[in-house]
Design an enzyme around this catalytic site. Structure first.
Site, mmCIF file in Angstrom:
data_model
loop_
_atom_site.group_PDB
_atom_site.id
_atom_site.type_symbol
_atom_site.label_atom_id
_atom_site.label_comp_id
_atom_site.label_asym_id
_atom_site.label_seq_id
_atom_site.Cartn_x
_atom_site.Cartn_y
_atom_site.Cartn_z
ATOM 1 N N CYS A 1 32.170 43.804 42.898
ATOM 2 C CA CYS A 1 33.383 43.524 43.676
ATOM 3 C C CYS A 1 34.628 44.038 42.944
ATOM 4 O O CYS A 1 35.009 43.486 41.909
ATOM 5 C CB CYS A 1 33.456 42.013 43.915
ATOM 6 S SG CYS A 1 35.037 41.394 44.469
ATOM 7 N N CYS B 1 37.402 41.553 42.398
ATOM 8 C CA CYS B 1 36.989 40.589 41.375
ATOM 9 C C CYS B 1 37.274 41.150 39.980
ATOM 10 O O CYS B 1 37.781 40.442 39.101
ATOM 11 C CB CYS B 1 35.494 40.276 41.485
ATOM 12 S SG CYS B 1 34.994 39.510 43.030
#
Length: 125
Positions: A30, A33
């Site tokens: 991600c 993230c």
């Protein structure tokens, strides 16, 4: 204090054993993230009175499902064992600071009273 990786087995004890716990649900694939990680890490150094936990949603799929995670990153904040904040999306430094200060500033007597009232109403209905 640095961030700590927690598993499903450690989740409850981490929440129960600390006054304020922030939990970052993330995954290695991600991009948002990965962008949020340095911000989260820097905040953990600035606030040693707060536990900054990280949950890898790939390794802890059951915990992520139990927590209702549908989008990552998702940040949750617990204060005195009560979930007081949950929001998907990466925050920038000032936004994260705002969340931390808001959580620290909560009137927990009021929060616990609200939770107790909501539980009572749920049992009646």
């Amino acid at each position: 204090m640095a961030t700590v990786d927690i598993t499903g087995e450690q989740f409850a004890s981490t929440i129960e054993g600390n006054d304020i716990v922030l939990v970052d649900f993330w995954a290695a694939w991600c991009a948002p993230c990965r962008q949020f990680a340095p911000t989260y890490g820097a905040a953990s150094e600035k606030h040693p009175d707060v536990v900054f936990a990280k949950v890898d949603t790939e390794a802890e799929q059951q915990l992520a499902a139990e927590a209702g995670i549908t989008s990552i990153p998702t940040l949750m904040a617990f204060r005195e064992k009560v979930l007081v904040f949950s929001q998907p999306g990466a925050l920038n430094g000032p936004q994260l600071e705002q969340v931390i200060e808001a959580v620290k500033g909560l009137d927990m007597e009021e929060v616990h009273a609200h939770v107790a009232k909501a539980r009572a109403e749920a049992q009646e209905g």
